[in-house]
Design an enzyme around this catalytic site. Structure first.
Site, PDB file in Angstrom:
ATOM      1  N   CYS A  71       0.834  -1.198   0.000  1.00 39.29           N
ATOM      2  CA  CYS A  71       0.000   0.000   0.000  1.00 39.29           C
ATOM      3  C   CYS A  71       0.874   1.255   0.000  1.00 39.29           C
ATOM      4  O   CYS A  71       1.739   1.415   0.868  1.00 39.29           O
ATOM      5  CB  CYS A  71      -0.902   0.004   1.226  1.00 39.29           C
ATOM      6  SG  CYS A  71      -1.948   1.469   1.341  1.00 39.29           S
ATOM      7  N   CYS A  80      -2.580  -0.482   8.860  1.00 37.77           N
ATOM      8  CA  CYS A  80      -1.713  -1.667   8.794  1.00 37.77           C
ATOM      9  C   CYS A  80      -0.408  -1.339   9.520  1.00 37.77           C
ATOM     10  O   CYS A  80       0.551  -0.885   8.894  1.00 37.77           O
ATOM     11  CB  CYS A  80      -1.432  -2.057   7.352  1.00 37.77           C
ATOM     12  SG  CYS A  80      -2.895  -2.513   6.417  1.00 37.77           S
ATOM     13  N   TYR A 311     -21.568 -14.652  24.707  1.00 39.33           N
ATOM     14  CA  TYR A 311     -21.233 -13.575  23.769  1.00 39.33           C
ATOM     15  C   TYR A 311     -21.330 -14.129  22.340  1.00 39.33           C
ATOM     16  O   TYR A 311     -20.402 -14.045  21.541  1.00 39.33           O
ATOM     17  CB  TYR A 311     -19.816 -13.035  24.016  1.00 39.33           C
ATOM     18  CG  TYR A 311     -19.515 -12.661  25.445  1.00 39.33           C
ATOM     19  CD1 TYR A 311     -19.927 -11.429  25.959  1.00 39.33           C
ATOM     20  CD2 TYR A 311     -18.821 -13.527  26.285  1.00 39.33           C
ATOM     21  CE1 TYR A 311     -19.642 -11.083  27.281  1.00 39.33           C
ATOM     22  CE2 TYR A 311     -18.533 -13.189  27.595  1.00 39.33           C
ATOM     23  CZ  TYR A 311     -18.946 -11.967  28.091  1.00 39.33           C
ATOM     24  OH  TYR A 311     -18.673 -11.634  29.401  1.00 39.33           O
ATOM     25  N   GLU A 332     -26.397 -13.381  24.186  1.00 42.57           N
ATOM     26  CA  GLU A 332     -25.860 -12.151  23.593  1.00 42.57           C
ATOM     27  C   GLU A 332     -26.703 -10.972  24.090  1.00 42.57           C
ATOM     28  O   GLU A 332     -27.928 -11.086  24.209  1.00 42.57           O
ATOM     29  CB  GLU A 332     -25.922 -12.248  22.065  1.00 42.57           C
ATOM     30  CG  GLU A 332     -25.592 -10.969  21.319  1.00 42.57           C
ATOM     31  CD  GLU A 332     -24.204 -10.453  21.635  1.00 42.57           C
ATOM     32  OE1 GLU A 332     -24.111  -9.263  22.000  1.00 42.57           O
ATOM     33  OE2 GLU A 332     -23.225 -11.210  21.520  1.00 42.57           O
ATOM     34  N   ASP A 381     -16.504 -16.104  23.902  1.00 43.89           N
ATOM     35  CA  ASP A 381     -15.838 -15.264  22.900  1.00 43.89           C
ATOM     36  C   ASP A 381     -16.143 -13.817  23.261  1.00 43.89           C
ATOM     37  O   ASP A 381     -16.918 -13.136  22.577  1.00 43.89           O
ATOM     38  CB  ASP A 381     -16.352 -15.617  21.504  1.00 43.89           C
ATOM     39  CG  ASP A 381     -15.617 -14.851  20.408  1.00 43.89           C
ATOM     40  OD1 ASP A 381     -14.641 -14.162  20.725  1.00 43.89           O
ATOM     41  OD2 ASP A 381     -16.029 -14.948  19.227  1.00 43.89           O
ATOM     42  N   CYS A 408      -9.881 -11.975  21.669  1.00 43.53           N
ATOM     43  CA  CYS A 408      -9.296 -10.991  20.757  1.00 43.53           C
ATOM     44  C   CYS A 408      -8.290 -10.109  21.476  1.00 43.53           C
ATOM     45  O   CYS A 408      -7.743  -9.174  20.881  1.00 43.53           O
ATOM     46  CB  CYS A 408     -10.392 -10.133  20.113  1.00 43.53           C
ATOM     47  SG  CYS A 408     -11.384  -9.208  21.303  1.00 43.53           S
TER      48      CYS A 408
END
Length: 571
Positions: A71, A80, A311, A332, A381, A408
Site C-alpha cells: 500500500c 496496517c 457472547y 448475547e 468469545d 481478541c
C-alpha cells in the site's frame, strides 16, 4: 539530548501495538514504523525522564525482516501497523505477544502453545469495510481511511485488506455525489449528508451489500445511484442507514432498504448465515472457518454434550458447534443479534440451538441457579475487556468438563485464564490465529479442562512443593539401615486428611485474603474443618478453660473458608 535532535538507533523489540523499541544514550525510545533489526535515523519528538518518542526519518540499514509495503499510503493511514514486516516475522511477533502476556499477566510457566494459524494469502481478506467521506483542503469530496488517532481522511479507494470491488463501488458513489451536489458530512458543523459507506461481501456466495450512512432520511438521485451500483456483478443489497447523532459511532439503528434483499448470505464451513448491515460477523471468513474449526476440535463434541456459547453474536460459533452437540445455548446482549441468530438457526435447520438476550454474566447465573441448567462445555468469545468475574465464578460453579476461550485480547485472556486455573481448571492447549494480517491484532483459542489431580495445573508454589518432595524422597531412598536422618515436623500440616490434598492453615488464610479480602484465624479454620468432617487435632484450638467463651466463625468467613477447602481439594 533534546527535542528535535536526530539520533541513530537499532530497533531491538516491538511493543504490543507494533511500535519499534530501541535504546540511545541509556534511554529507551519508541519509534513507529520501525522493524526489529532496523538501524534507523529518528527525530526526537518527546522526552520523559527515562524514555522518549521519536519519528522515523530514514532507514539506514534495513532489517532482514523488512519488506516494501504494497500500500502506498500504509504509513500515513496507520491501519496496517506492521505491513513493512515480512509475514513470517508478523506471525512470530504475534506468537510472542500471546506467550508474553500469558507469562507476565497470567503467571503461566509452561504454556502448551501450538503453531499460529497463518494465512496463505494475507491480503484482500476482509469481507467488511467502512469508508468515511469528507472534503480535502481543495474542497474536493474524498473517501478513504482516517489517519491513525485522527479524523483526517487519507484519500484512498484501493485498500489492500479489502475486496478489490470496493474501489469500483466507492468511485460510483463519488460520481453520484458530484453529479447531484451531495455534500459529505462535516463533523465540526454537523452539516452535510453522506457520512460513511459500509460494504460487505460474501466470500463463498459472491453477494455484495452497500449501505450508505447518512445524516438524514433520504437522498437525491437515489434511483440513479441504485442503477449504477446494481450493474456490479454480485450486487445483492443496497440500503441507507440513518445516523443524525453527533457521535463517532458509525451506524445508527434505522435501515431503509433501497434495492434488493435487506441482507446478504455467506458460509462458514457448511453453515449459512444471513448478514444485515447491523450484524456482527467475523471480518475474515477464511480464517474464521479455521479458528472455529480449532474451537470445535477443542470442544471435543461427540453429540451428547450440552454447550453454552457466551457472547454468541449472530450465532456464528453456536451454529458451528450445533453440528456436533446435543444442545447449544447462546447468550448475547444485543437483541437484533439474537434475532439474527434465531433466523440463522432456522435457515440451517438446527432445532438444537436456543438463544437468550441479556448479559452473559446475568443470564448464565440465573439459568444455572434458578433452572438448574448444566453445561458439559462452555465456549466464551468475549469483547476486548474479557469476561466479568461474576461470569467466571458461575462457570467454575457449573463445573463444565471443558472450557473453550476465544479471545481478541491476549492480556485480558491471560487474566481470565489465571482466575479459571486458580479455581479448578488446567490450561491444556493454546493456539493463536492471525485473523488480521498486516496489523498487530491476534486472536487466540484456548482449551481448559478440569483438574484430574493437583499436579495438572500447578502454580509456582505447587511446582516447588513437588520438587521438594521429590528431592526428599530421593534422599530417603538413598539411606541404608542404621543411618541417622533428620525429620522436620510441621504441626500445622499434621491435621490434613491426606498428603495429596493438605493445605496449611497459612495457605488457607492467604487464599481467603486474596480471593475474598477477609482475614480468618486458625480457630475459625478448625471450626469449619470440623463442620466439614475433616479431622483436626483433638485439642487443636480448643479453649484453655471450660468456661472460656469461644468466638464462632461468622457465616461470611465460613463460606470463604469452605471455598478455600474446595480449592485445595479437601472437601
Amino acid at each position: 539530548m533534546k527535542k528535535d535532535d536526530l539520533i541513530e538507533v537499532t530497533i531491538e523489540d516491538l511493543s504490543e501495538d507494533g511500535t519499534g523499541i530501541g535504546k540511545y544514550d541509556g534511554m529507551t525510545f519508541f519509534i513507529k514504523d520501525a522493524v526489529i533489526g532496523d538501524r534507523i535515523r529518528a527525530k526526537i519528538m518527546k522526552l520523559k525522564k527515562t524514555y522518549g518518542f521519536a519519528r522515523l526519518m530514514e532507514v539506514l540499514t534495513p532489517s532482514a525482516d523488512r519488506v516494501t509495503p504494497l500500500c502506498p499510503v500504509a504509513r500515513q493511514c496507520g491501519g496496517c501497523q506492521i505491513q513493512a514486516m515480512s509475514y513470517e516475522a508478523q506471525l512470530a511477533f504475534k506468537t510472542r505477544k500471546v506467550e508474553n502476556n500469558l507469562r507476565r499477566i497470567g503467571k503461566f510457566e509452561k504454556i502448551p502453545m501450538e503453531t499460529i494459524i497463518g494465512m496463505e494469502e494475507p491480503f484482500h481478506y476482509r469481507n467488511k469495510a467502512q469508508f468515511p467521506f469528507g472534503k480535502n483542503r481543495d474542497g474536493k469530496t474524498v473517501t478513504g481511511f482516517y489517519a491513525g488517532r485522527t479524523h483526517s481522511i487519507i484519500e484512498n479507494t484501493s485498500c489492500y485488506l479489502g475486496k478489490e470491488v470496493n474501489e469500483t463501488i466507492l468511485r460510483k458513489i463519488l460520481i453520484w455525489m458530484n453529479a447531484y451536489f451531495v455534500d459529505p458530512y462535516d463533523e465540526a458543523t454537523g452539516t452535510g449528508l453522506v457520512r460513511h459507506c459500509l460494504i460487505r461481501s460474501g466470500f463463498r456466495t459472491g453477494e455484495i451489500m452497500v449501505c450508505l450512512v447518512i445524516n438524514g432520511s433520504k437522498i437525491v438521485g437515489g434511483d440513479a445511484l441504485v442503477d449504477s451500483l446494481k450493474t456490479i456483478p454480485g450486487m445483492t443489497s443496497i440500503s441507507l442507514n440513518v445516523n443524525r447523532e453527533k457521535t463517532n459511532v458509525i451506524l445508527g439503528s434505522e435501515i431503509i432498504n433501497l434495492w434488493g434483499r435487506p441482507y446478504i448470505e455467506d458460509y462458514i464451513g457448511e453453515v449459512k448465515y444471513q448478514i444485515s448491515p447491523l450484524s456482527f460477523f467475523q471480518v475474515n471468513p477464511v480464517q474464521t472457518e479455521r479458528l472455529y474449526g480449532k474451537a470445535l476440535e477443542y470442544a471435543g463434541l461427540t453429540g451428547e454434550e450440552t454447550v453454552w456459547d457466551l457472547y454468541c453474536g449472530i450465532g456464528t460459533i453456536s451454529l458451528f458447534l450445533a453440528q456436533k452437540a446435543k444442545k447449544v445455548y447462546g447468550v448475547e446482549i444485543i437483541p437484533d443479534a439474537i434475532e439474527d441468530a434465531r433466523r440463522n438457526a432456522a435457515l440451517n435447520g438446527f432445532a438444537n440451538a436456543e438463544f437468550y438476550v441479556g448479559k452473559a454474566e446475568e443470564v448464565l447465573p440465573e439459568k444455572y441457579e434458578k433452572e438448574g441448567i448444566q453445561a458439559d462445555v462452555i465456549v466464551v468469545d468475549p469483547p476486548r475487556k474479557g469476561c466479568d468475574e461474576a461470569l467466571l465464578s458461575t462457570m467454575v460453579k457449573m463445573q463444565p468438563e471443558r472450557i473453550v476461550y476465544v479471545s481478541c485480547d491476549s492480556a485480558t485472556l491471560a487474566r481470565d485464564l489465571r482466575y479459571l486455573c486458580d479455581h479448578g481448571y488446567a490450561l491444556r492447549r493454546v493456539c493463536p490465529a492471525d485473523m488480521f494480517p498486516q496489523t498487530v491484532h491476534v486472536e487466540t483459542v484456548v482449551l481448559l479442562s478440569q483438574h484430574r489431580d493437583k499436579s495438572t495445573c500447578l502454580d509456582e508454589r505447587g511446582s516447588r512443593q513437588i520438587e521438594m518432595q521429590a528431592s526428599r524422597l530421593a534422599s530417603l531412598l538413598a539411606q541404608k539401615p542404621d543411618d541417622t536422618i533428620e525429620i522436620d515436623l510441621d504441626l500445622d500440616e499434621l491435621d490434613a486428611t491426606s498428603a495429596e490434598t493438605k493445605a496449611t492453615y497459612q495457605e488457607i488464610k492467604d487464599y481467603v485474603l486474596k480471593e475474598f479480602g477477609l482475614k480468618v484465624s486458625s480457630l475459625y479454620i478448625s471450626q469449619v474443618k470440623r463442620k466439614c468432617g475433616i479431622e483436626v487435632g483433638e485439642n487443636y484450638n480448643l479453649p484453655k478453660s471450660e468456661n472460656a467463651r469461644v468466638p464462632q466463625c461468622p457465616k461470611e468467613k465460613e463460606e470463604a473458608i469452605k471455598a478455600a477447602l474446595k480449592y485445595f481439594a479437601m472437601i
